[in-house]
Design an enzyme around this catalytic site. Structure first.
Site, PDB file in Angstrom:
ATOM      1  N   GLY A  42       0.812  -1.205   0.000  1.00 26.31           N
ATOM      2  CA  GLY A  42       0.000   0.000   0.000  1.00 26.31           C
ATOM      3  C   GLY A  42       0.845   1.253   0.000  1.00 26.31           C
ATOM      4  O   GLY A  42       1.974   1.264   0.499  1.00 26.31           O
ATOM      5  N   ASP A  89     -10.209  10.708  10.936  1.00 27.54           N
ATOM      6  CA  ASP A  89     -10.078  10.286   9.540  1.00 27.54           C
ATOM      7  C   ASP A  89     -10.670   8.884   9.323  1.00 27.54           C
ATOM      8  O   ASP A  89     -10.026   8.012   8.742  1.00 27.54           O
ATOM      9  CB  ASP A  89      -8.606  10.295   9.126  1.00 27.54           C
ATOM     10  CG  ASP A  89      -8.430  10.306   7.598  1.00 27.54           C
ATOM     11  OD1 ASP A  89      -9.412  10.620   6.894  1.00 27.54           O
ATOM     12  OD2 ASP A  89      -7.328   9.994   7.119  1.00 27.54           O
ATOM     13  N   VAL A  95       3.487   1.137   2.872  1.00 26.96           N
ATOM     14  CA  VAL A  95       3.320   0.003   3.791  1.00 26.96           C
ATOM     15  C   VAL A  95       3.866  -1.245   3.106  1.00 26.96           C
ATOM     16  O   VAL A  95       3.492  -1.554   1.968  1.00 26.96           O
ATOM     17  CB  VAL A  95       1.848  -0.198   4.174  1.00 26.96           C
ATOM     18  CG1 VAL A  95       1.714  -1.375   5.136  1.00 26.96           C
ATOM     19  CG2 VAL A  95       1.274   1.070   4.795  1.00 26.96           C
ATOM     20  N   GLY A 119       3.371   7.967   3.209  1.00 30.24           N
ATOM     21  CA  GLY A 119       4.427   6.963   3.107  1.00 30.24           C
ATOM     22  C   GLY A 119       3.925   5.674   2.485  1.00 30.24           C
ATOM     23  O   GLY A 119       2.919   5.660   1.780  1.00 30.24           O
ATOM     24  N   LYS A 167       4.819   0.165   8.315  1.00 28.39           N
ATOM     25  CA  LYS A 167       4.387   1.450   7.774  1.00 28.39           C
ATOM     26  C   LYS A 167       5.578   2.413   7.848  1.00 28.39           C
ATOM     27  O   LYS A 167       5.975   2.849   8.927  1.00 28.39           O
ATOM     28  CB  LYS A 167       3.203   1.968   8.589  1.00 28.39           C
ATOM     29  CG  LYS A 167       2.659   3.307   8.164  1.00 28.39           C
ATOM     30  CD  LYS A 167       1.488   3.658   9.066  1.00 28.39           C
ATOM     31  CE  LYS A 167       0.970   5.058   8.800  1.00 28.39           C
ATOM     32  NZ  LYS A 167      -0.130   5.409   9.723  1.00 28.39           N
ATOM     33  N   GLY A 204       0.469   5.797   0.297  1.00 25.47           N
ATOM     34  CA  GLY A 204      -0.367   6.937   0.598  1.00 25.47           C
ATOM     35  C   GLY A 204       0.444   8.203   0.606  1.00 25.47           C
ATOM     36  O   GLY A 204       1.655   8.196   0.329  1.00 25.47           O
ATOM     37  N   SER A 205      -0.216   9.313   0.950  1.00 26.63           N
ATOM     38  CA  SER A 205       0.477  10.603   0.941  1.00 26.63           C
ATOM     39  C   SER A 205       1.542  10.679   2.033  1.00 26.63           C
ATOM     40  O   SER A 205       2.496  11.449   1.931  1.00 26.63           O
ATOM     41  CB  SER A 205      -0.544  11.729   1.141  1.00 26.63           C
ATOM     42  OG  SER A 205      -1.243  11.555   2.352  1.00 26.63           O
TER      43      SER A 205
END
Length: 479
Positions: free
Chosen positions: A247, A363, A254, A252, A268, A249-250
Site C-alpha cells: 500500500g 479520519d 506500507v 508513506g 508502515k 499513501g500521501s
C-alpha cells in the site's frame, strides 16, 4: 396448485369450508383477525405441505385437534386469541420443523408437555394467559424463554425462570434428600470455591507487587518490546523491495515483512521529507501509548532514527475494507458488512469513552479499516488523531481528514470533536451498505445532495437484500 392464501383482517364468519383442508400443496395459510366460529376439524391434518399457519384472533373453540401433529413441515403455528380449551396435544412433539408456537389468550388447561423440549428447531413459545398448571420444562426452547411467555397461568411453577414461583415439594422424602444434597455436595463446593478465590486473590496480589501482570487483552503496546533497528526492517522487507509493497499513501508506504522468529508484520514507513508526516508519527505514537482494544490495529513496536520513522503493525491478511467494497474479485454479503461496521463502532466507542482522555480519530474511512484472517475489523492510521483534555469536548485544528467523510464543522471551522467521528462513521455506514462513494462525481459537483444519495443508493441496496433471500416471501411483501 395454490400455495399461498392470505385472508386475514376481514369480516369472515361462520365456519371453515371442508374443501380448504384438501389443499395438500398449500404452504402458507393466514385466516387471522376474522370472526370465524366453531371447532377446528381434524381434517386439518390434510395440509401436508403447510409451512406457516396463522388462525389467531377468531372465535374458534373446542380442543386443538391432535392431527396437527402430522404437519411435519410446519414452522410457524399461531392459534392465539381464540377459545380453545383442553390440553396442549402431546402430538405437537412430532412437529420436527416447528420454530415458533403461539397459544396465548385461550382457555387451555393441564400441563405443558415436557416432550416439546426435544423440538430442536423450536426457538420461541408463548402459552401466556391460559389455565395451565404444573412445572415448566427446563430444556430446549424453555431454557431460553422469558417470563412473558408464561404470564397469566397461576398454576405454573419452575425455578429456571425469574419471577415464576418454585414448584412445591410435597414428598417429605424428597425434602430430606434435598437437605442431604445440600449438606454433602453444595456446602463443600462453596467452601472449596471460597478457598480457590482466596488463593487466586493472593496470587494476583503477589504478581502485581512484582510488576508482572500481563495485558488482559493481549494487544501489543508500544514500549513492551524493544525498538527494531533500521537494518532489521531492511532485511524483513528485502530492502524495501516492490514485491513486498502492499500500500501507498500521501504519508508513506506500507510493506509486508517477516521479523526474526517468523512473525508476519506490516511495516508502515513514513516519508521523512514531509515535515507534517514526522509530526504525524509523534501523534500516532502518543495515541497508541494510550489505547488497547481488539478492534484497533495492534502496533507491535516502532523504529525511529535519522534514516527512518516506521511502525511495525500486526499483519492484516484480508487488507482494507475499501478493497472489499470496490475490487471486482472481492465481495461482502450484507451480514459481513453489518458485522464489520459493528466492529468499527466498538472501536470508536472505546476511543471516545473507553479511558480517561477521549481520543478523536479524525479520519474514519474504509481505507483505514483493516480486516484480519477472521474478517474482524480493526481501525488504523491515527496520524491526525487528537487527544482531548478531560475538561474539553472539542478542539481546533488546521489538519483535515478526507473530503466526503469529514463533518461540516470540521471542514469549515477546524472544530474537532467526537461528534465529527460519529458523522464520518455514518457516511461510511451508508457507503458500506450501498457500495457508493460519498466522493462520486455527482455528489462532488453538487448535482446530488446527501439525502438524494442515501435515498437512491438504498433503493438499490434493498433490492440486493431481497435478491439475497435473507427474508421470507411474506416478510418481503411486508417490506
Amino acid at each position: 396448485m395454490l400455495q399461498h392464501l392470505f385472508l386475514g383482517s376481514n369480516k369472515f364468519s361462520s365456519k371453515f369450508p371442508l374443501s380448504l383442508w384438501k389443499m395438500s400443496g398449500l404452504l402458507y395459510l393466514s385466516v387471522s383477525q376474522n370472526s370465524i366460529e366453531g371447532e377446528l376439524p381434524s381434517d386439518i391434518g390434510g395440509l401436508k405441505a403447510i409451512i406457516k399457519l396463522y388462525l389467531y384472533s377468531n372465535h374458534l373453540s373446542g380442543v386443538i385437534p391432535t392431527r396437527l401433529g402430522e404437519l411435519q413441515n410446519l414452522q410457524s403455528l399461531d392459534l392465539s386469541n381464540n377459545s380453545f380449551f383442553g390440553q396442549i396435544p402431546l402430538s405437537f412433539a412430532n412437529l420436527i420443523s416447528l420454530e415458533s408456537l403461539d397459544l396465548p389468550l385461550n382457555a387451555l388447561s393441564g400441563t405443558i408437555p415436557k416432550s416439546l423440549e426435544k423440538l430442536s428447531y423450536l426457538k420461541r413459545i408463548n402459552v401466556s394467559f391460559n389455565d395451565l398448571e404444573g412445572e415448566i420444562p427446563s430444556g430446549g426452547v424453555f431454557a431460553i424463554s422469558t417470563l412473558q411467555s408464561f404470564l397469566g397461568n397461576k398454576g405454573l411453577c419452575g425455578m429456571h425462570i425469574l419471577e415464576i414461583p418454585a414448584c412445591a415439594i410435597t414428598n417429605p422424602g424428597k425434602q430430606l434428600k434435598l437437605k442431604e444434597v445440600l449438606l454433602k455436595i453444595v456446602t463443600p463446593v462453596i467452601i472449596a470455591s471460597f478457598l480457590i478465590f482466596l488463593f487466586v486473590s493472593i496470587w494476583i496480589m503477589k504478581r502485581q507487587k512484582k510488576g508482572k501482570s500481563k495485558d488482559l487483552e493481549k494487544v501489543p503496546e508500544i514500549g513492551t518490546r524493544q525498538l527494531v533497528s533500521y537494518h532489521e526492517i531492511q532485511r524483513s522487507t528485502n530492502n524495501f523491495d516492490e514485491s513486498n509493497l502492499i500500500g501507498e499513501g500521501s504519508s508513506g508506504s506500507v510493506y509486508q515483512g517477516t521479523l526474526f522468529g517468523g512473525t508476519a508484520v506490516a511495516i508502515k514507513v513514513l516519508d521523512l521529507e514531509n515535515e507534517q508526516v514526522c509530526k504525524r508519527f509523534d501523534t500516532e505514537c502518543e495515541v497508541m501509548r494510550n489505547v488497547r482494544h481488539r478492534n484497533l490495529v495492534p502496533v507491535i513496536t516502532t523504529c525511529s532514527s535519522d534514516y527512518i520513522r516506521a511502525f511495525v503493525l500486526q499483519f492484516m491478511p484480508n487488507g482494507s475494507l475499501e478493497n472489499w467494497l470496490y475490487k471486482e474479485d472481492r465481495h461482502l454479503n450484507l451480514h459481513q458488512r453489518v458485522t464489520v461496521m459493528l466492529d468499527v463502532a466498538m472501536a470508536v466507542e472505546y476511543l471516545h469513552h473507553g479511558h480517561v482522555t477521549p481520543i478523536v480519530h479524525c479520519d474514519l474511512k474504509p481505507a483505514n479499516i483493516l480486516l484480519d484472517e477472521d474478517m474482524v475489523a480493526h481501525v488504523g492510521d491515527f496520524g491526525i488523531s487528537k487527544i482531548l483534555a478531560i475538561s474539553q469536548s472539542m478542539a481546533y485544528t488546521e489538519t483535515l481528514g478526507t473530503l466526503g467523510y469529514i463533518a461540516p464543522e470540521y471542514g469549515s471551522e477546524g472544530i474537532v470533536s467526537a461528534s465529527g467521528d460519529v458523522y464520518s462513521y455514518g457516511i461510511m455506514l451508508m457507503e458500506v451498505l450501498t457500495k457508493r462513494r460519498p466522493t462520486d462525481e455527482e455528489i462532488r459537483n453538487g448535482n446530488l445532495d446527501l439525502r438524494k444519495w442515501i435515498t437512491q443508493s438504498f433503493s438499490g441496496s434493498m433490492m440486493d437484500v431481497m435478491d439475497a433471500n435473507l427474508f421470507s416471501e411474506e416478510e418481503q411483501i411486508t417490506c
